[in-house]
Structures are given as structure tokens and as C-alpha cells.
Design a protein around this motif. Structure first.
Motif, PDB file in Angstrom:
ATOM      1  N   LEU A   1       6.915  38.266  47.211  1.00 17.77           N
ATOM      2  CA  LEU A   1       5.616  38.945  47.317  1.00 17.77           C
ATOM      3  C   LEU A   1       4.355  38.035  47.044  1.00 17.77           C
ATOM      4  CD1 LEU A   1       6.561  42.237  45.391  1.00 17.77           C
ATOM      5  CD2 LEU A   1       6.535  41.992  48.026  1.00 17.77           C
ATOM      6  N   ARG A   2       3.446  38.172  48.060  1.00 19.34           N
ATOM      7  CA  ARG A   2       2.154  37.424  47.619  1.00 19.34           C
ATOM      8  C   ARG A   2       0.789  38.288  47.933  1.00 19.34           C
ATOM      9  NH1 ARG A   2       6.056  35.200  50.846  1.00 19.34           N
ATOM     10  NH2 ARG A   2       5.165  35.910  52.753  1.00 19.34           N
TER      11      ARG A   2
ATOM     12  N   GLY B   1       3.944  43.286  55.215  1.00 15.54           N
ATOM     13  CA  GLY B   1       5.061  42.408  54.986  1.00 15.54           C
ATOM     14  C   GLY B   1       5.188  42.117  53.372  1.00 15.54           C
ATOM     15  N   SER B   2       4.080  42.432  52.512  1.00 15.33           N
ATOM     16  CA  SER B   2       4.223  42.231  51.212  1.00 15.33           C
ATOM     17  C   SER B   2       5.076  43.348  50.544  1.00 15.33           C
ATOM     18  CB  SER B   2       2.834  42.285  50.495  1.00 15.33           C
ATOM     19  OG  SER B   2       2.312  43.411  50.634  1.00 15.33           O
ATOM     20  N   PHE B   3       5.618  44.481  51.261  1.00  8.36           N
ATOM     21  CA  PHE B   3       6.141  45.466  50.853  1.00  8.36           C
ATOM     22  C   PHE B   3       7.614  45.572  51.153  1.00  8.36           C
ATOM     23  CE2 PHE B   3       2.513  47.413  48.991  1.00  8.36           C
ATOM     24  CZ  PHE B   3       1.404  47.083  49.711  1.00  8.36           C
TER      25      PHE B   3
ATOM     26  N   ALA C   1      10.089  43.713  50.354  1.00  5.50           N
ATOM     27  CA  ALA C   1      11.297  43.736  49.274  1.00  5.50           C
ATOM     28  C   ALA C   1      11.417  45.112  48.712  1.00  5.50           C
ATOM     29  CB  ALA C   1      11.155  42.623  48.241  1.00  5.50           C
ATOM     30  N   ALA C   2      10.317  45.774  48.416  1.00  8.99           N
ATOM     31  CA  ALA C   2      10.321  47.072  47.869  1.00  8.99           C
ATOM     32  C   ALA C   2      10.878  48.206  48.640  1.00  8.99           C
ATOM     33  CB  ALA C   2       8.927  47.647  47.235  1.00  8.99           C
ATOM     34  N   HIS C   3      10.712  48.124  50.114  1.00 11.24           N
ATOM     35  CA  HIS C   3      11.125  49.016  50.979  1.00 11.24           C
ATOM     36  C   HIS C   3      12.805  48.581  51.120  1.00 11.24           C
ATOM     37  CE1 HIS C   3       6.990  49.895  53.117  1.00 11.24           C
ATOM     38  NE2 HIS C   3       7.247  50.465  51.764  1.00 11.24           N
ATOM     39  N   LEU C   4      13.231  47.461  51.115  1.00 13.28           N
ATOM     40  CA  LEU C   4      14.603  46.978  50.992  1.00 13.28           C
ATOM     41  C   LEU C   4      15.207  47.925  49.952  1.00 13.28           C
ATOM     42  CD1 LEU C   4      14.790  43.366  52.414  1.00 13.28           C
ATOM     43  CD2 LEU C   4      15.733  45.471  53.199  1.00 13.28           C
TER      44      LEU C   4
END
Length: 93
Positions: free
Chosen positions: A62-63, A68-70, A72-75
Motif C-alpha cells: 500500500l502506498r 490500486g491502493s485498496f 490488498a484490503a479487497h483481497l
């Protein structure tokens, strides 16, 4: 250093304390303890890079807030995150 009886009486240690006074004193102590340190007491971490093994944004990539920053959270939400910590589904909504 132990306090003598005369000193304790002089300071009012033999007097009862009202519940309201006790609660107000605890509220003040809690509020002061929860305050962040003054700007002059903070030590800036200039030039120190975060540890990539313990800093979550670097571990997951996350940057910031951009498309695209979300990912990992959506995964994690969708059950597709295979990182080091996977949350168990509690059935809550």
C-alpha cells in the motif's frame, strides 16, 4: 522515605475524600495521560526508513489513496489474500 503521622495529617491524608473529588481527579489524570507529548518533547525520525518486515503498508504494497491502493484490503475481504495474516470469517456484517 516514610511519612510521619504529623506530616500525613498536615497534608490532609487523614481526611476522607468524596467520591466526586476522586472521580474528577481520575478523569484529569486520564486526560493528561492520553495527551500527546508537546512538540518540543517529540523526537523526529528524520532519515529513518520504516522496517519493511514490520510496517504494514510496505508488507502489503500500500502506498496511499490511489486506484490500486485498496487491492490488498479487497483481497482480504474477498478471501483471496494469502499474506502472513489471514482473518477468520466471523459471519458478522
Amino acid at each position: 522515605m516514610a511519612m510521619g503521622d504529623g506530616e500525613a495529617r498536615r497534608l490532609g491524608m487523614d481526611m476522607p475524600i468524596a467520591r466526586r473529588d476522586f472521580m474528577q481527579g481520575m478523569a484529569v489524570a486520564t486526560a493528561v495521560g492520553a495527551m500527546p507529548p508537546a512538540a518540543s518533547e517529540q523526537t523526529p525520525a528524520v532519515g529513518l526508513a520504516p522496517d519493511p518486515t514490520s510496517y504494514p503498508p510496505l508488507r502489503t504494497g500500500l502506498r496511499g489513496q490511489y486506484p490500486g491502493s485498496f487491492e490488498a484490503a479487497h483481497l482480504a475481504r474477498d478471501g483471496g489474500f494469502t499474506g502472513p495474516v489471514v482473518a477468520d470469517d466471523t459471519g458478522e456484517h
